[in-house]
Motif scaffolding. Structure first.
Motif: not given
Length: 171
Positions: A96-105
């Motif tokens: 399994w892969v969990v992908i999370a993106q932080v807020k820009e800036g």
């Protein structure tokens, strides 16, 4: 006192990129990933619409190395590399892969490291704690950090890294 007709108050809707994405989990998803997903969905450092859980995709097989016996007095130069990963493995290293993106800036202000700490704390304080490999407290390089949690991996990315390395998954 005379009052006019009441106007219903309509709550303001959040912009579409900030509304949490409702994800349908597969039935065979481990409970630890479900708990981690709910914890990450509440994080103020992550873009809620980019949080994703998916089964790992198997890498395409490469060309085999040509067989060549070792040469010379010291028997060097052979191409046998030993036993590799099981050929029947479904998705490579992780299931399994969990992908999370932080807020820009916020990438340069330590948000990736803060999310890594929150994930490690969540995994280590579960009912059945997930043992993390030693040395997994690595820093984020180029806006990307990975946590290896055994049968799944958690990728914490900046927007630029997601576009550069994971754009094929967003299509």
């Amino acid at each position: 006192m005379v009052r006019g007709p009441r106007v219903p108050v309509v709550p303001k809707q959040a912009p579409p990129h900030l509304t949490p994405k409702v994800q349908d989990f597969p039935p065979n998803l481990p409970d630890a990933i479900r708990q981690l997903y709910t914890k990450l969905a509440q994080s103020p450092l992550l873009e809620p619409s980019t949080l994703d859980v998916r089964e790992s995709i198997a890498p395409p097989p490469g060309l085999p190395l040509p067989k060549r016996p070792p040469q010379g007095r010291r028997r060097r130069g052979g191409t046998y590399a030993g036993e590799g990963i099981d050929e029947d493995a479904v998705g490579g290293i992780w299931n399994w892969v969990v992908i999370a993106q932080v807020k820009e800036g916020t990438e340069s202000r330590g948000s990736i490291a803060a999310v890594v700490r929150a994930i490690r704390k969540t995994l280590l304080t579960m009912d059945v704690p997930i043992r993390l490999p030693p040395g997994s407290k690595r820093r984020a390089h180029n806006g990307w950090a990975v946590i290896d949690a055994g049968n799944f991996a958690v990728h914490i990315l900046s927007r630029g890294s997601r576009q550069k390395y994971f754009e094929h998954l967003d299509q």
